[in-house]
Structures are given as structure tokens and as C-alpha cells.
Design an enzyme around this catalytic site. Sequence first.
Site, PDB file in Angstrom:
ATOM      1  N   ARG A   1     -14.457 -13.195 -23.639  1.00 29.70           N
ATOM      2  CA  ARG A   1     -15.111 -12.318 -22.699  1.00 29.70           C
ATOM      3  C   ARG A   1     -14.889 -10.879 -22.976  1.00 29.70           C
ATOM      4  NH1 ARG A   1     -11.207 -11.948 -19.003  1.00 29.70           N
ATOM      5  NH2 ARG A   1      -9.730 -13.249 -19.783  1.00 29.70           N
TER       6      ARG A   1
ATOM      7  N   TYR B   1     -21.365 -17.028 -24.890  1.00 26.23           N
ATOM      8  CA  TYR B   1     -19.900 -17.375 -24.908  1.00 26.23           C
ATOM      9  C   TYR B   1     -19.381 -17.887 -23.647  1.00 26.23           C
ATOM     10  CZ  TYR B   1     -14.816 -17.263 -24.623  1.00 26.23           C
ATOM     11  OH  TYR B   1     -13.652 -17.767 -24.667  1.00 26.23           O
TER      12      TYR B   1
ATOM     13  N   LYS C   1     -14.684 -18.134 -14.282  1.00 27.56           N
ATOM     14  CA  LYS C   1     -14.060 -16.923 -13.766  1.00 27.56           C
ATOM     15  C   LYS C   1     -14.934 -15.863 -12.743  1.00 27.56           C
ATOM     16  CE  LYS C   1     -10.882 -17.404 -16.777  1.00 27.56           C
ATOM     17  NZ  LYS C   1      -9.410 -17.929 -16.506  1.00 27.56           N
TER      18      LYS C   1
ATOM     19  N   HIS D   1      -5.714 -17.178  -9.791  1.00 27.36           N
ATOM     20  CA  HIS D   1      -5.662 -17.448 -11.078  1.00 27.36           C
ATOM     21  C   HIS D   1      -4.237 -18.288 -11.484  1.00 27.36           C
ATOM     22  CE1 HIS D   1      -5.582 -16.114 -15.693  1.00 27.36           C
ATOM     23  NE2 HIS D   1      -6.077 -17.120 -15.374  1.00 27.36           N
TER      24      HIS D   1
ATOM     25  N   SER E   1      -1.872 -13.863 -19.634  1.00 23.52           N
ATOM     26  CA  SER E   1      -2.165 -14.670 -21.084  1.00 23.52           C
ATOM     27  C   SER E   1      -0.831 -14.582 -21.845  1.00 23.52           C
ATOM     28  CB  SER E   1      -3.130 -14.082 -21.700  1.00 23.52           C
ATOM     29  OG  SER E   1      -2.919 -12.680 -22.061  1.00 23.52           O
TER      30      SER E   1
ATOM     31  N   CYS F   1       1.692 -16.558 -21.972  1.00 22.31           N
ATOM     32  CA  CYS F   1       2.973 -16.872 -20.887  1.00 22.31           C
ATOM     33  C   CYS F   1       3.100 -18.366 -20.603  1.00 22.31           C
ATOM     34  CB  CYS F   1       3.049 -16.053 -19.775  1.00 22.31           C
ATOM     35  SG  CYS F   1       3.367 -14.275 -20.179  1.00 22.31           S
TER      36      CYS F   1
ATOM     37  N   ASP G   1      -5.727 -23.684 -14.491  1.00 23.74           N
ATOM     38  CA  ASP G   1      -6.104 -22.413 -14.651  1.00 23.74           C
ATOM     39  C   ASP G   1      -6.482 -21.724 -13.147  1.00 23.74           C
ATOM     40  OD1 ASP G   1      -6.972 -20.091 -16.019  1.00 23.74           O
ATOM     41  OD2 ASP G   1      -9.014 -20.519 -15.843  1.00 23.74           O
TER      42      ASP G   1
ATOM     43  N   ARG H   1     -12.192 -22.535 -28.739  1.00 27.47           N
ATOM     44  CA  ARG H   1     -12.088 -23.107 -27.414  1.00 27.47           C
ATOM     45  C   ARG H   1     -12.435 -24.525 -27.641  1.00 27.47           C
ATOM     46  NH1 ARG H   1      -9.849 -20.355 -22.913  1.00 27.47           N
ATOM     47  NH2 ARG H   1     -10.029 -18.000 -23.534  1.00 27.47           N
TER      48      ARG H   1
END
Length: 608
Positions: free
Chosen positions: A87, A215, A224, A244, A266, A268, A295, A388
Site C-alpha cells: 500500500r 498490488y 481498505k 479495522h 500492524s 501486534c 481484518d 501475500r
Amino acid sequence: MTKPESKTALKWMDAASALTKNEAVLQWMEEMAAMTQPDKIVWITGEEEQLEALRKQAVEEGILIKLNEYKLPGCYLHRTDPDDVARVEDRTFICCEREEDAGPTNHWMDPKEMYEKMYALADGAYKGRTMYVIPYSMSIIGSPFAKYGFELTDSIYVVLNMAIMTRIGKAVCDALGDDTGFIKGLHCQCSLDKENKYIVHFPQDNTIISMNSNYGGNVLQGKKCFALRIASNLGRQEGWMAEHMLILGIQNPRGEIKYISAAFPSACGKTNLAMLIPPEGLQRWGWRVWCVGDDIAWLRIGKDGRLWAVNPENGFFGVAPGTSMKSNPNALISTHKDTIFTNVALDLSDNTVWWEGLNKTPPARAIDWRGRPWTPQSPEKAAHPNSRFTAPARNCPCLSPEFDNPEGVPISAIIFGGRRAKTAPLVYQSFNWQHGVFVGSIMASETTAAATGQVGVVRRDPMAMLPFCGYHMGDYWQHWLDMGKKIPHPPKIFNVNWFRTDDEGHFAWPGFGDNMRVLQWIISRADDEIGAAETALGYEPNTHDIDMEGLEMSMYDMRRLLSVDRDLWLQECSDARAYYEKIGKVPEELYEELDALEMRLNRGYKRK
């Protein structure tokens, strides 16, 4: 905008007539076709026969590589341009009428100016290419949560990923009918010029435009772009929340299931928590975790006065490196069929995939994510760090039976969390909803050496929405506060920190499956089944109330995990106040909570 030439218009009407007669949809698509000038227009019907033909075409054109059908049935590998691997926050814009409405955490440009820039890039961008029209639904088609959109793209890769991540095809058009409230999306690969890469949102028009990228996070617009940036605006207007957050169900030995949603920045452990496997001892007692989503959560007030949530997605777009049978077996198993891998390595020994952290035996010969020969002696990594997998949710061994429930699941608790070495205790509960919003607003994580070269740099990420909130962060916090006043039976709000360290710098909490022990306490508190100690931060567990059976940990260790360092927290308050000043337009209630926390700390507030 000029109308398309008759030849294109004829192709257009032939292609469209089978799926929709919605005049607003057809008019917008006619305008986009006139501008982009595709050679061909293909509607994505959602039928497997059509998708399989596109997969074969993608293999023939070198877009996808077919993997070992025996070991990874229905799986493919894709490589992006080396300059198009993640991103791009600095190229992501919120284009509302007033810059102040976008706020200090978003990039802004005047909508008229941005439309001109985007349409100039899109002019003739589909010449020699096919326009694929993807009707898609976020959430279960027909659900009261569902929102519908159309993404126009010249990328088969986008089509096949959207077919995994969302519900697509004719059923979407049937559910939309003549409604004009759909999300418009245009994606053009163009030349993948990184200097002209844009991910643009027009919240007042419910429009998304992606330029010069292929991407996933930039061009799978349902993710998102729609499900958070556009949906967060819709939620504010319509009285719901787009967050989120993961959603999981916790099943106790009596067979009762309680649901929580949780927001983490991120690095975590968000995906690991969403697919958590309890320790063996708890499993034997009958504890189990069900994954509803990893997510994104859309939350609405139900008829019963509780907050209900759905996962608007239909798949997982996960980070591959580090995913293994040890770290997250449920995630890895989810990738074993009908999955698209992006920017991982190709194992030449058996035509499967590999990435760092998958196992301890890298392939002797492979092709790396750039398409170059690779061996274990190669100086660079085989897979890109942000490589990914796009896997269907139906593959997940712990997928909740309620995954496709159009009404969603009732949320008993909301969890915030970050990576803090010394400041935050293992877990605490907010005093009430308003205090919980304050806890979420000052969420932060400390960077690791692997990420930045500096350890302990605190980065604020309110509610883990910093890159995804589609409007002013202060207004977003106000929406949370307003929602709390409307929910008759709101979930309780908690904060967790799996990353507290001891004096030697080692993690003091084992994490992973043992996080279930903390979730047990959270659910017990949500149901008012257990007491707690009142501290300056909120309600914390009594030391003996966390199940420690099977842990190599003493009560002294647990007390340290739950301790609150007054001086560190006074500094935290000072830092949070400075952050609020940068945000501006912060609701007064949050300043009241900050003042109250400082007062409790200065009084030397002790556990009660």
C-alpha cells in the site's frame, strides 16, 4: 463527458443486458468506457466456468503460474512489478470538498482538481485491453449490513482476487436492483508509473479510483478503500461503524459462544488472535475459538439493543512471511487450496511456494519473488517481506458457523491493543464506553529494531485506523462517542498488551495460544461473572483470576505483568496531550478523560 462511439456502445449494451438494467450503473459505465476506450467489455457473472477460463487465460499470458495441483489444488503464483509491492500511504488521498474535513492524518486534494488529474491518466488507458466489470458485495448479499459496488479494471489478477475476497456477480446486481446508492470504482494499471500512482477516494460521490498500481491493497477496492475509508464515512452518516477489527467467537465448556472484536496496529498479532488455538489444557476442558473475520468489522445496533458485527469480506489477504504450522496453523491450512500467492518464492523441486518462516528447510533451488534464481546461499530474501496470500474464508478450519449469518454476531467486548515494552499492563478494562473511546484514541505501538533500526519509538494509531479513517480523526472519535449514547447495551471495552518485557528484555507473557487465558477473563468481565481490581487505568484482573495452570509463571510474575508505572503513565499522558494538539478538534470528553487519568495518577492511585 463525451458518449462512446456507436461500436463501443453496442458492445457495451450487449455485455450489460444480461446482468442489470440499473440506469445509474449503465450511464456511469458508459462514461467510463468512453473515456478509457477498451477493446472489449466483459461482465463478471460469478460463475465458476467464467472464472476458470480467466485463470487459464492468465496462465497463458504469464500473469499467473499454476502450482502443483496435487499439493496445492487450484492455487496460483503471481509476481507484481518490483516497485509495486505494498500500500502507498503517501499516494492515498481523501478528496472531500473541504480540506479540514479530511483532517491532519489524511492526504487531501480538491475533488475537481483530482478528478481532472485521474481522468487525464485514464484517457485511453484501456486501449488494446479488456474492461472487466466486477459487481461485488461487501457482506452477505441481501444482508442489512450489505453494501454493493462495481469495480472496473483491466487486470485479470484483480478480478480473480476480488472473486475470493468478496461476493461477486449477477446476484449482486439482482440485490441492487434500481438503487443508485452503489460504490463506483475505476482501476487502471496504465504503465505502473510509480510517479503517477494514486489511490483516491471521493467520499461525497462514493467513488474510488486506483491508478498505476496492480498490488492488492491498492487495487482490490473492496478492502481498505471501500470497507474502511468509504464505509467509515457511510457509517458516520447512517449511524453504524466500519472498523479495522478482527471478529472471533469464544466457546466455553458449556457450548456457549460469546463474540469479541479487536483492533491492533500492524505487528501486534491480529491474525494470530483471529485464528487462535487455545492451549491443550483449555482445549480438553472444551474451550474453542471461532474465526468470523481477521481484518474488518462492520458494526450496527441490533433490535435487541446490542452491537452486532459482520465481516464484510469473504476471504483472507494475509502476509505470508512468518506464517507457519507453528505460528498460525489455521491461516496456513487456509492457503492449501484455491489460493493466489503474490510475491512469494517458487520451489522448483515440486512447483509449490515458499517464504521465510514457513519452515526451517528452504528449497535447494527456487525462483524468488522477482523471478530470479535463488538458493539458500543467495544474499536476498526469497519472498518479499510483504508477500501475500489471498485465500477463501471457507478454507479456514476454525471458520465460525455464523460467518454467513446476514444478521451478524452480537459483540460482548471490544479490545484495543498495542506493542508496549513497559507501559501498558497485560490487560485492563475501561470504566465505561467514554473511557474506552479515550483508551482507543491514545492507542500506540513501539517500533521494533527489525522494522526501523530504532527500538521503542512510540507511534500513535488510534483504534488501528490511522491509515484507514476516511475523514477527520477528531470527528471519528466523536462518532464513537455518539454511538455509545445510542447503544442500549454496549459491549465493554478492554486494552491488552501481549508484549510486556522483563528486565532482561524478554517477553514476560508467552502470547499466541496462551492469550486465550486473557480472553477468558475478558468474557467473564463482559458477563459480570467475576470481580476486578480498580486502578488508575481501569479495572484489572485480581492476580489469581487469570488461569495460570500449565504456565511456567509465578504469581509474582503475574503481578508484574499487571503493574502500572506511575511515572511512565504520566509521560504517556503528556505525549497523548501533545498528540491531541496535533489532531485538533478533539472532543471535550476525551480531554476530560485525559485530565481524570492524570489526576488519578498524581493521587498515587492504588489497586483496590
